[in-house]
Design an enzyme around this catalytic site. Sequence first.
Site, PDB file in Angstrom:
ATOM      1  N   SER A 219      38.166  44.235  36.255  1.00  0.00           N
ATOM      2  CA  SER A 219      37.408  43.341  37.122  1.00  0.00           C
ATOM      3  C   SER A 219      38.266  42.928  38.303  1.00  0.00           C
ATOM      4  O   SER A 219      39.488  42.840  38.199  1.00  0.00           O
ATOM      5  CB  SER A 219      36.990  42.098  36.354  1.00  0.00           C
ATOM      6  OG  SER A 219      38.166  41.413  35.945  1.00  0.00           O
ATOM      7  N   LYS A 220      37.587  42.669  39.396  1.00  0.00           N
ATOM      8  CA  LYS A 220      38.314  42.356  40.627  1.00  0.00           C
ATOM      9  C   LYS A 220      39.070  41.038  40.527  1.00  0.00           C
ATOM     10  O   LYS A 220      39.986  40.783  41.280  1.00  0.00           O
ATOM     11  CB  LYS A 220      37.363  42.354  41.818  1.00  0.00           C
ATOM     12  CG  LYS A 220      36.236  41.374  41.692  1.00  0.00           C
ATOM     13  CD  LYS A 220      35.229  41.589  42.792  1.00  0.00           C
ATOM     14  CE  LYS A 220      34.009  40.716  42.515  1.00  0.00           C
ATOM     15  NZ  LYS A 220      32.845  41.094  43.241  1.00  0.00           N
ATOM     16  N   ARG A 221      38.658  40.168  39.601  1.00  0.00           N
ATOM     17  CA  ARG A 221      39.362  38.896  39.440  1.00  0.00           C
ATOM     18  C   ARG A 221      40.790  39.133  38.949  1.00  0.00           C
ATOM     19  O   ARG A 221      41.698  38.404  39.262  1.00  0.00           O
ATOM     20  CB  ARG A 221      38.600  38.028  38.437  1.00  0.00           C
ATOM     21  CG  ARG A 221      38.499  36.571  38.851  1.00  0.00           C
ATOM     22  CD  ARG A 221      37.364  35.871  38.118  1.00  0.00           C
ATOM     23  NE  ARG A 221      37.363  36.148  36.683  1.00  0.00           N
ATOM     24  CZ  ARG A 221      38.125  35.548  35.794  1.00  0.00           C
ATOM     25  NH1 ARG A 221      39.008  34.654  36.173  1.00  0.00           N
ATOM     26  NH2 ARG A 221      38.033  35.849  34.517  1.00  0.00           N
TER      27      ARG A 221
END
Length: 503
Positions: free
Chosen positions: A264-266
């Site tokens: 995930s980009k987080r």
Amino acid sequence: MNSSTIPAPAASAPIRVRIAPSPTGDPHVGTAYIGLINFIYARQNGGQFVLRIEDTDRARFVATSEQMIFDALRWLGLSWDEGPDVGGPYGPYRQSERTEIYRTHADLLLANGTAYRCFCTAEELEAARKQQMAAKLPPRYPASCRNLSEAQVAANLSDNKPFVIRMAVPTEGSTTFRDELRGDITFEHSNVDDQVLMKSDGFPTYHLANVVDDHLMHITDVIRAEEWISSTPKHVLLYQAFGWAAPRFWHMPLLRNIDKSKISKRKNPVSLVYYRQAGFLPEAVINFLGLMGGGMPSPTPVEIVNGAKEAEIFSLAEMIQRFEVPNIRLGGPVFDLTKLRWLNSEYLRALSPEAFFTALRDTILSDQYLRDISTLIQTRIETLGQFGELTGFFFRDDVMPTQEVFLPKKRTLEETLAFATEQLTLLEATDWTTEALEPALKQLGEAHTWSVKENFMLLRAILSGSTMSPPLLESLVVFGKARSLDRMRRFLETQKKLANARK
Ligand code: GLU
């Protein structure tokens, strides 16, 4: 027919594989990973690698995305034999240009009774869903239109009632297909909903377009991410409904964050644009992706003697020679940024001094980048020697403002981080131009009663690490969307960790 297995393509058919990205945003590292495996498989088998753009979801369509996908894949050295920009015998390769083909094929299914028109309104479907939820049943289409008489259908059509076309999934039995990495997988039909195949806007859904195209493009092997496994029985049923042989299916394990959650980009930058702009070499990125999942054989004795490094560093050409797709391990491969940085450093070190200098000049010291930055500071500089002080944040990876810098006087840490999260969500969905950024940010500020000054100062602090910077919006544009958003995410992650540690 209740239970069914389907014939696979003839073993002798020339190998044809494809990737089918949807242009919904920045090109994703997962697309490159699946692209790499398809590319290797095609090259190893003297086959063809097709790039198809699946752009039928008009709500999520991003106009600039397609070109970014092309550029990112080419940057990595993954070239395709057929695709929207290179043509080929089975085009067009952009689904939005094939709607007529899907319509004709949906009509075939209507005619042979494996699909039906559904005239249910959104309100009716919502009411059914609520009832099912109340009865603790899984939400499913209640099949209200499945058995409409011909006369009812004709009446609805002459009333111009909008409709979708749904697949008539058998109510009993199951579908089994073979996954080349996992073996047989069976889905009970009672768990498969009557999928929409054509939407009321005349566009096909993913399922119909994907199956029709894979068939018409003579795809022999569908190599895609494991998140599509639950779609595969629907696809298999569609192949049967058309009377076609299905391709072989290979579902690759999903890339994972270090904590094993789905990438995930987080937790990791996922945009290939980020990696390119942040100065990763394509050879390092492709090598890193090749390490995911164990497709490369274990080190040879010579490699072991020379140290593990040897077995971890390989080129695309070596992967084509030695990679074994059937050996891919199903345990989720971990996308470990520290490892990628290490690999990148190995590749940088191996460059000749001249090639290293060229790499810098092509990326973070390109004329274009320097020109864009110099435009921002010309009126703020007293001597040219101040260039570094004024623009350092454009060249750094690790900008992190202190609380004194980012916390507005009258705001708590909590509300500031909450507002920064809102800024991030907003900017993810905003075009990267000053004309789009300015009104979007101002509106957000008004909605949360943050003054323009507080709003912009916070963002300035996150971007530059300081209370002073060249004009904020222009700086964001020059620094680029992928890197700016990544900086905001890193800021939020770090501040949340610090806040938790203080608790
Ligand atoms: N359009 C789908 C995607 O975005 C394609 C999935 C498939 O390969 O079937 O990944």
